[in-house]
Design a protein around this motif. Structure first.
Motif, PDB file in Angstrom:
ATOM      1  N   LEU A   8       0.943  -1.128  -0.011  1.00 46.41           N
ATOM      2  CA  LEU A   8      -0.029  -0.057  -0.026  1.00 46.41           C
ATOM      3  C   LEU A   8       0.760   1.128   0.224  1.00 46.41           C
ATOM      4  CD1 LEU A   8      -2.540  -1.143   2.827  1.00 46.41           C
ATOM      5  CD2 LEU A   8      -2.615  -1.742   0.299  1.00 46.41           C
ATOM      6  N   ARG A   9       0.575   2.171  -0.953  1.00 51.02           N
ATOM      7  CA  ARG A   9       1.382   3.517  -1.009  1.00 51.02           C
ATOM      8  C   ARG A   9       0.536   4.523  -0.399  1.00 51.02           C
ATOM      9  NH1 ARG A   9       6.168   2.133  -4.031  1.00 51.02           N
ATOM     10  NH2 ARG A   9       5.695   0.353  -5.091  1.00 51.02           N
ATOM     11  N   ASP A  10       1.084   4.982   0.250  1.00 51.45           N
ATOM     12  CA  ASP A  10       0.488   6.681   0.718  1.00 51.45           C
ATOM     13  C   ASP A  10       1.253   7.544   0.681  1.00 51.45           C
ATOM     14  OD1 ASP A  10      -1.065   8.382   2.141  1.00 51.45           O
ATOM     15  OD2 ASP A  10      -0.863   7.803   4.115  1.00 51.45           O
ATOM     16  N   GLY A  11       1.408   8.416  -0.508  1.00 56.67           N
ATOM     17  CA  GLY A  11       2.391   9.486  -0.898  1.00 56.67           C
ATOM     18  C   GLY A  11       3.526   8.716  -0.958  1.00 56.67           C
ATOM     19  N   GLU A  12       4.759   8.955  -0.110  1.00 55.45           N
ATOM     20  CA  GLU A  12       5.889   8.319  -0.260  1.00 55.45           C
ATOM     21  C   GLU A  12       6.248   7.008   0.668  1.00 55.45           C
ATOM     22  OE1 GLU A  12       9.283  10.795  -0.383  1.00 55.45           O
ATOM     23  OE2 GLU A  12       8.284  12.695  -1.103  1.00 55.45           O
ATOM     24  N   THR A  30      11.411   1.864  14.791  1.00 61.04           N
ATOM     25  CA  THR A  30      12.786   2.483  14.720  1.00 61.04           C
ATOM     26  C   THR A  30      12.953   3.288  13.578  1.00 61.04           C
ATOM     27  OG1 THR A  30      15.057   1.755  14.728  1.00 61.04           O
ATOM     28  CG2 THR A  30      13.785   0.470  12.778  1.00 61.04           C
ATOM     29  N   THR A  31      14.137   4.024  13.358  1.00 57.13           N
ATOM     30  CA  THR A  31      14.417   4.549  11.978  1.00 57.13           C
ATOM     31  C   THR A  31      15.650   3.967  11.249  1.00 57.13           C
ATOM     32  OG1 THR A  31      15.842   6.143  13.224  1.00 57.13           O
ATOM     33  CG2 THR A  31      13.681   6.804  13.067  1.00 57.13           C
ATOM     34  N   LEU A  32      15.477   4.310   9.970  1.00 64.94           N
ATOM     35  CA  LEU A  32      16.472   3.695   9.135  1.00 64.94           C
ATOM     36  C   LEU A  32      17.106   4.682   8.052  1.00 64.94           C
ATOM     37  CD1 LEU A  32      14.996   0.036   8.549  1.00 64.94           C
ATOM     38  CD2 LEU A  32      17.246   0.659   9.887  1.00 64.94           C
ATOM     39  N   LYS A  33      18.196   4.920   7.683  1.00 59.95           N
ATOM     40  CA  LYS A  33      18.641   5.837   6.589  1.00 59.95           C
ATOM     41  C   LYS A  33      18.092   5.186   5.452  1.00 59.95           C
ATOM     42  CE  LYS A  33      22.823   6.844   8.754  1.00 59.95           C
ATOM     43  NZ  LYS A  33      24.306   7.082   8.828  1.00 59.95           N
ATOM     44  N   ALA A  34      17.948   6.086   4.317  1.00 59.65           N
ATOM     45  CA  ALA A  34      17.580   5.885   3.186  1.00 59.65           C
ATOM     46  C   ALA A  34      17.866   4.751   2.489  1.00 59.65           C
ATOM     47  CB  ALA A  34      17.948   7.065   2.127  1.00 59.65           C
ATOM     48  N   GLY A  35      16.925   4.002   1.487  1.00 63.38           N
ATOM     49  CA  GLY A  35      17.139   2.855   0.958  1.00 63.38           C
ATOM     50  C   GLY A  35      15.775   2.598   0.264  1.00 63.38           C
ATOM     51  N   HIS A  36      15.938   1.551  -0.625  1.00 63.76           N
ATOM     52  CA  HIS A  36      14.433   1.375  -1.356  1.00 63.76           C
ATOM     53  C   HIS A  36      13.611   0.882  -0.495  1.00 63.76           C
ATOM     54  CE1 HIS A  36      11.917  -0.965  -3.893  1.00 63.76           C
ATOM     55  NE2 HIS A  36      12.557  -0.090  -5.075  1.00 63.76           N
ATOM     56  N   PRO A  37      12.330   1.455  -0.054  1.00 61.20           N
ATOM     57  CA  PRO A  37      11.360   1.129   0.877  1.00 61.20           C
ATOM     58  C   PRO A  37      10.845  -0.190   0.680  1.00 61.20           C
ATOM     59  CG  PRO A  37      10.386   2.552  -0.842  1.00 61.20           C
ATOM     60  CD  PRO A  37      11.910   2.351  -1.082  1.00 61.20           C
ATOM     61  N   ILE A  38      10.436  -0.943  -0.671  1.00 60.56           N
ATOM     62  CA  ILE A  38       9.964  -2.087  -0.697  1.00 60.56           C
ATOM     63  C   ILE A  38      10.961  -3.185  -0.213  1.00 60.56           C
ATOM     64  CG2 ILE A  38       8.944  -3.778  -2.162  1.00 60.56           C
ATOM     65  CD1 ILE A  38       7.149  -1.227  -1.726  1.00 60.56           C
ATOM     66  N   ARG A  39      12.272  -2.977  -0.750  1.00 54.43           N
ATOM     67  CA  ARG A  39      13.169  -4.056  -0.273  1.00 54.43           C
ATOM     68  C   ARG A  39      13.352  -3.787   1.189  1.00 54.43           C
ATOM     69  NH1 ARG A  39      17.742  -3.142  -4.870  1.00 54.43           N
ATOM     70  NH2 ARG A  39      16.354  -3.782  -6.438  1.00 54.43           N
ATOM     71  N   VAL A  61       3.345  -6.881   9.468  1.00 57.35           N
ATOM     72  CA  VAL A  61       2.975  -5.793   8.922  1.00 57.35           C
ATOM     73  C   VAL A  61       4.233  -4.659   9.021  1.00 57.35           C
ATOM     74  CG1 VAL A  61       1.495  -3.650   8.700  1.00 57.35           C
ATOM     75  CG2 VAL A  61       0.551  -6.117   9.165  1.00 57.35           C
ATOM     76  N   VAL A  62       4.736  -4.182   7.868  1.00 60.89           N
ATOM     77  CA  VAL A  62       5.747  -3.147   8.218  1.00 60.89           C
ATOM     78  C   VAL A  62       5.332  -1.935   7.367  1.00 60.89           C
ATOM     79  CG1 VAL A  62       8.150  -2.647   7.559  1.00 60.89           C
ATOM     80  CG2 VAL A  62       7.491  -4.895   8.257  1.00 60.89           C
ATOM     81  N   GLU A  63       5.611  -0.917   8.203  1.00 63.86           N
ATOM     82  CA  GLU A  63       5.241   0.395   7.697  1.00 63.86           C
ATOM     83  C   GLU A  63       6.216   1.478   7.480  1.00 63.86           C
ATOM     84  OE1 GLU A  63       1.329   3.050   8.686  1.00 63.86           O
ATOM     85  OE2 GLU A  63       2.819   3.723   9.825  1.00 63.86           O
ATOM     86  N   LEU A  64       6.706   1.867   6.247  1.00 66.78           N
ATOM     87  CA  LEU A  64       7.817   2.869   6.259  1.00 66.78           C
ATOM     88  C   LEU A  64       7.141   4.351   5.983  1.00 66.78           C
ATOM     89  CD1 LEU A  64       9.062  -0.085   5.434  1.00 66.78           C
ATOM     90  CD2 LEU A  64      10.995   1.286   4.822  1.00 66.78           C
ATOM     91  N   ARG A  65       7.636   5.232   6.880  1.00 66.58           N
ATOM     92  CA  ARG A  65       7.137   6.705   6.323  1.00 66.58           C
ATOM     93  C   ARG A  65       8.542   7.432   6.116  1.00 66.58           C
ATOM     94  NH1 ARG A  65       2.736   5.957   4.716  1.00 66.58           N
ATOM     95  NH2 ARG A  65       1.484   4.872   5.895  1.00 66.58           N
ATOM     96  N   PRO A  66       8.710   8.224   5.301  1.00 65.56           N
ATOM     97  CA  PRO A  66       9.844   9.102   4.788  1.00 65.56           C
ATOM     98  C   PRO A  66      10.225  10.304   6.057  1.00 65.56           C
ATOM     99  CG  PRO A  66       7.967   9.676   3.544  1.00 65.56           C
ATOM    100  CD  PRO A  66       7.693   8.607   4.306  1.00 65.56           C
ATOM    101  N   THR A  67      11.249  10.379   6.411  1.00 65.70           N
ATOM    102  CA  THR A  67      11.783  11.340   7.279  1.00 65.70           C
ATOM    103  C   THR A  67      13.070  12.148   6.580  1.00 65.70           C
ATOM    104  OG1 THR A  67      13.222   9.971   8.274  1.00 65.70           O
ATOM    105  CG2 THR A  67      11.173   9.973   9.252  1.00 65.70           C
ATOM    106  N   GLU A  68      13.582  13.114   7.024  1.00 64.77           N
ATOM    107  CA  GLU A  68      14.554  13.846   6.534  1.00 64.77           C
ATOM    108  C   GLU A  68      15.882  12.868   6.569  1.00 64.77           C
ATOM    109  OE1 GLU A  68      15.307  17.621   8.035  1.00 64.77           O
ATOM    110  OE2 GLU A  68      13.307  18.298   8.182  1.00 64.77           O
ATOM    111  N   ALA A  69      15.862  12.171   7.586  1.00 67.22           N
ATOM    112  CA  ALA A  69      17.058  11.247   7.575  1.00 67.22           C
ATOM    113  C   ALA A  69      17.181   9.834   6.926  1.00 67.22           C
ATOM    114  CB  ALA A  69      17.439  11.090   9.070  1.00 67.22           C
ATOM    115  N   THR A  74       7.823   1.233  11.411  1.00 64.91           N
ATOM    116  CA  THR A  74       6.715   0.699  12.516  1.00 64.91           C
ATOM    117  C   THR A  74       6.693  -0.795  11.910  1.00 64.91           C
ATOM    118  OG1 THR A  74       5.557   2.616  12.988  1.00 64.91           O
ATOM    119  CG2 THR A  74       4.407   0.521  13.562  1.00 64.91           C
ATOM    120  N   ALA A  75       7.009  -1.786  12.668  1.00 61.49           N
ATOM    121  CA  ALA A  75       6.724  -3.022  12.464  1.00 61.49           C
ATOM    122  C   ALA A  75       6.000  -3.837  13.478  1.00 61.49           C
ATOM    123  CB  ALA A  75       8.435  -3.873  12.177  1.00 61.49           C
TER     124      ALA A  75
END
Length: 112
Positions: A8-12, A30-39, A61-69, A74-75
């Motif tokens: 499911l995509r919600d914006g980015e 947690t937070t992670l640095k940039a990388g391909h979100p689906i992978r 269920v895994v949710e990734l929301r973009p941040t500046e970093a 949320t897993a």
């Protein structure tokens, strides 16, 4: 077992789940640095499944929301019955594990 995962995509942002609608009966963050979100989502899901596969009715269920970093993660997921503190701790430990994080970022083309 079916390979059908809902993306499911919600914006980015991206949410990866097996069942709709996605539901967090148990979760850690947690937070992670940039990388391909689906992978990233698939890698996190796989390790979460390994940690909680014996929990009755667990569905990741895994949710990734973009941040500046990079990504706010949320897993967790659905659990038949009541989620325990032990379940939350297992997810948190999976997310905090430095070897997991390094592997996830390497797989997702991120920087660590």
């Amino acid at each position: 077992m079916s390979a059908a995962w809902h993306i499911l995509r919600d914006g980015e942002g991206v949410t990866l789940c097996r069942h709709l609608p996605p539901r967090f009966d148990v979760a850690a963050h947690t937070t992670l640095k940039a990388g391909h979100p689906i992978r990233l989502a698939h890698q996190i899901r796989q390790d979460m499944w390994r940690a909680l596969q014996k929990v009755r009715g667990f569905s990741p269920v895994v949710e990734l929301r973009p941040t500046e970093a990079g990504w706010a993660v949320t897993a967790g997921g659905r659990i038949s019955g009541t989620a325990s503190a032990r379940d939350v701790r297992r997810i948190h430990d999976t997310l905090a594990n430095p070897e997991n994080r390094t592997r996830w970022m390497r797989h997702a083309g991120g920087t660590g």
